[in-house]
Scaffold this motif. Structure first.
Motif, short mmCIF file in Angstrom:
data_model
loop_
_atom_site.label_atom_id
_atom_site.label_comp_id
_atom_site.label_asym_id
_atom_site.label_seq_id
_atom_site.Cartn_x
_atom_site.Cartn_y
_atom_site.Cartn_z
N ALA A 409 0.83 -1.21 0.00
CA ALA A 409 0.00 0.00 0.00
C ALA A 409 0.87 1.26 0.00
CB ALA A 409 -0.93 0.00 1.21
N VAL A 410 1.95 1.24 0.77
CA VAL A 410 2.87 2.40 0.84
C VAL A 410 3.56 2.60 -0.50
CG1 VAL A 410 4.95 3.32 1.93
CG2 VAL A 410 3.22 2.17 3.33
N GLU A 411 4.03 1.49 -1.10
CA GLU A 411 4.72 1.56 -2.38
C GLU A 411 3.80 2.08 -3.47
OE1 GLU A 411 7.56 1.47 -5.26
OE2 GLU A 411 7.88 1.19 -3.10
N GLN A 412 2.56 1.61 -3.48
CA GLN A 412 1.59 2.05 -4.48
C GLN A 412 1.30 3.55 -4.35
OE1 GLN A 412 -1.76 -0.58 -3.88
NE2 GLN A 412 -1.11 -2.00 -5.50
N TYR A 413 1.17 4.00 -3.11
CA TYR A 413 0.90 5.42 -2.89
C TYR A 413 2.09 6.26 -3.37
CZ TYR A 413 -0.63 9.75 -0.70
OH TYR A 413 -1.04 11.05 -0.49
N ALA A 414 3.30 5.79 -3.08
CA ALA A 414 4.51 6.51 -3.48
C ALA A 414 4.62 6.61 -5.00
CB ALA A 414 5.74 5.82 -2.91
N VAL A 415 4.40 5.48 -5.69
CA VAL A 415 4.49 5.46 -7.15
C VAL A 415 3.46 6.40 -7.77
CG1 VAL A 415 4.20 4.04 -9.22
CG2 VAL A 415 5.52 3.17 -7.28
N ILE A 433 7.37 2.68 9.37
CA ILE A 433 6.92 3.65 8.38
C ILE A 433 5.78 4.48 8.97
CG2 ILE A 433 5.72 3.96 6.18
CD1 ILE A 433 8.47 3.23 5.63
N ALA A 434 6.02 5.80 9.05
CA ALA A 434 5.04 6.66 9.69
C ALA A 434 4.31 7.56 8.71
CB ALA A 434 5.72 7.51 10.76
N GLY A 435 4.93 7.81 7.56
CA GLY A 435 4.27 8.70 6.62
C GLY A 435 5.13 8.98 5.40
N MET A 436 4.64 9.90 4.60
CA MET A 436 5.33 10.25 3.35
C MET A 436 5.08 11.73 3.05
SD MET A 436 4.69 8.51 -0.35
CE MET A 436 4.65 6.91 0.46
N ILE A 437 6.15 12.42 2.71
CA ILE A 437 6.02 13.83 2.33
C ILE A 437 6.33 13.93 0.84
CG2 ILE A 437 6.94 16.16 2.64
CD1 ILE A 437 7.58 15.44 5.53
#
Length: 635
Positions: A409-415, A433-437
């Motif tokens: 889910a994290v990888e998909q959001y990043a891509v 993993i806490a979040g993504m900026i």
């Protein structure tokens, strides 16, 4: 005594010219004896500065042009050719005078810069009163007032007010820049409208303006390969001319012919042709916000066929913004941003500073947070301890090195974010993993036009190297129609790629922001740094510095290098051609000493005037390599 004579050389030249005119008048009146006396006095007077320089050359074991002329003048006096002895010495001095005047004009760009240097500043004292002081007395930390029309005396930051500032002396950009609180300002720039108070951060010789002047002075004194070759050539050519003149005399028994040969063969235009082109070209660059560090750099830059760019701050504006903060496990968004921003305060990277700015804009109090440890992982991110929490902020490589895996889910959001042109910064707090900026930057408005123009003028390959993710890199490369791009690179990998290009026969120019890309910039044949105001490291590391964040300046610098080297070759061709024609004329008896000297001095002026066209060169007037071939130095 010698200095006194040199100081009055112009007066000596004028007096000699007057005596020659009097001599010719006396001759037309039939008084040959008085004519000869006037011409002999003119010869003696004008010979003094020439003989002094010839003696100095002999002491240094060098064959100079002054030595050749001195020998010729003594020979002319010996055989009674007073008209030619006086005319030759006068023309030599007069030519020297004209050379100095025109050379001063080629240095006009530097002189204009020096004239722009501020002489005083209005300092605001602690008691609230203002005091006008000499620029030398301004100290770091002083609070300075600048009113409309005033020159900014130091480098500093605005602490109050806003203004429109003309920064042409630094950036070459004539359109005034709007500045407000916290913006940087530079010494030598002029406040058009508004009112500001600044705090002095760099004063005296440490200011950007002072460094620009210093760099241009050094560059104009440095020599190109052509100049170095011509210096060596003159050292061989000049004594060879003396030998040939002796041979001419031995074969013809004509001393007058030998003396004429000696004077006409002087390599004056040849010696001055290359330096004057170099000085004019570098001066043009300085006036247009481009610092090219010397003639050898100019020569090498003109041969570049491959451009390598960093992405952030070079092809893009270098002013990224946080476009999205996404948290996992219901973590508070501002809590995550605050911890990461505090950690990023140790980083000089564009992305790290963007996160800090985003936190400050939200009013997050970073000063109250405690940071006990921190480490910048070049090209990957940072690790730090903030308020007792372990913080990791960076790319996938950093997470892999820390053995932190990304769930689907994290990888998909990043891509997804990356395909939209964002750079995804993964945030790990206390091992999870806490979040993504997400951070996005914009391509420079002039990028496509500048790259297209450089392709037209000789660039065969354009490559982008970036530490950013492949999706964002591809978006930029596709938009700019680049030949290649390589993403997720560490600084040492950029260096290796530049080395590969050089080893495969390419002449490479590497453009970056002068900080993270310093190793690759230093490795390339030509290192070019971009950055408004020019950072210390960019000025020291790069061969070419663009003082404004504009790729069109890069295009101007590249084309300027080509026209400067072409202009230099033109001057060498003119000088050699004139000497060859004159020598043939001498041997055929159709060129005499005085007329030959006149043509010789005229050729010196021609090469100087040709070089002076470079002062007014503007890349906007030249677009294609075909036009470059037909108009090598558009005035």
């Amino acid at each position: 005594m010698i200095g006194h004579i040199n100081h009055h050389k112009n007066q000596i030249t004028a007096l000699a010219g007057l005596l020659i005119v009097i001599g010719f008048v006396l001759g037309t009146l039939g008084n040959e004896n008085l004519q000869n006396i006037a011409l002999i006095i003119a010869t003696i007077i004008s010979s003094v500065p020439i003989f002094i320089k010839a003696i100095q050359a002999i002491r240094m074991k060098a064959f100079s042009i002054d030595l050749l002329v001195s020998i010729a003048v003594l020979g002319a006096l010996y055989i009674g050719e007073y008209t030619e002895s006086s005319v030759v010495t006068f023309l030599f001095l007069f030519g020297d005078y004209l050379e100095m005047r025109t050379l001063e004009k080629t240095r006009s760009s530097l002189r204009e810069l020096v004239d722009m240097a501020p002489q005083e500043a209005v300092v605001l004292r602690e008691d609230g009163n203002s005091e006008k002081v000499a620029i030398e007395k301004v100290e770091v930390g002083d609070r300075i007032i600048i009113r409309p029309g005033g020159k900014i005396p130091v480098d500093g930051s605005i602490i109050s007010g806003k203004a429109s500032i003309n920064e042409a002396t630094i950036t070459g950009e004539s359109i005034p820049a709007s500045k407000t609180v916290d913006d940087k300002v530079f010494s030598g720039t002029i406040l058009d409208t508004g009112y500001i108070e600044i705090v002095a951060e760099r004063v005296g010789d440490d200011t950007t303006f002072a460094k620009v002047i210093e760099l241009v002075e050094e560059a104009q004194e440095s020599k190109s390969k052509a100049e170095k070759f011509l210096d060596k050539f003159a050292g061989i050519y000049t004594p060879a001319v003396v030998v040939l003149a002796i041979v001419v005399y031995l074969f013809t028994q004509d001393l007058h012919l030998a003396i004429t040969f000696l004077v006409i063969a002087c390599p004056g235009a040849l010696v001055i042709g290359a330096p004057v082109s170099n000085v004019a070209g570098i001066g043009n660059g300085a006036r247009n916000g481009v610092l090219i560090k010397g003639g050898e750099i100019m020569d090498k830059f003109s041969k570049v066929d491959t451009l390598v760019f960093d992405k952030t701050g070079t092809l893009t504006k270098g002013k990224p913004e946080v476009t999205d903060i996404h948290t996992f496990n219901r973590l508070d968004e501002e809590f995550l941003l605050g911890l990461v921003a505090k950690a990023e305060m140790i980083s000089e990277h564009h992305l790290g500073q963007t996160i800090v700015k985003a936190a400050q804009n939200r009013g997050i109090d970073l000063a109250s947070m405690e940071q006990s440890d921190g480490e910048v992982i070049k090209g990957n991110g940072i690790k730090a301890q903030v308020n007792g929490h372990s913080i990791i902020a960076g790319n996938r490589k950093l997470l892999q090195s820390e053995e932190i895996s990304l769930v689907k889910a994290v990888e998909q959001y990043a891509v997804g974010r990356e395909k939209q042109g964002n750079t995804a910064i993964f945030i790990v707090i206390d091992g999870k993993i806490a979040g993504m900026i997400s951070i996005a930057d914009q391509i420079r408005e002039d990028a496509y036009k500048a790259l297209a123009q450089m392709r037209e003028n000789g660039i065969k390959k354009i490559v982008m190297l970036t530490g950013d993710n492949k999706h964002t890199a591809k978006a930029v490369a596709t938009a700019l129609e680049l030949d290649e791009f390589h993403a997720e690179l560490l600084p040492e990998q950029k260096v290796n790629y530049v080395k590969e290009l050089k080893n495969s026969g390419h002449t490479v120019a590497m453009a970056g922001d002068g900080i993270n890309d310093a190793p690759a910039i230093a490795t390339a044949d030509i290192g070019l740094a971009m950055g408004e105001g020019g950072t210390d490291i960019s000025m020291e590391t790069a061969d070419v510095v663009l003082m404004a964040d504009k790729l069109m300046q890069f295009s101007h610098a590249y084309l300027l290098s080509k026209v400067t080297i072409r202009n230099m070759k033109q001057n060498i061709f003119i000088a050699v051609g004139v000497v060859a024609i004159l020598l043939i004329g001498v041997l055929m008896g159709s060129v005499h000493l005085a007329s030959g000297m006149f043509i010789h001095e005229a050729s010196v002026l021609v090469v100087i005037l040709n070089a002076m066209r470079l002062i007014r060169f503007n890349h906007k007037n030249m677009h294609s390599s075909k036009r470059l071939e037909s108009v090598p130095a558009k005035a």
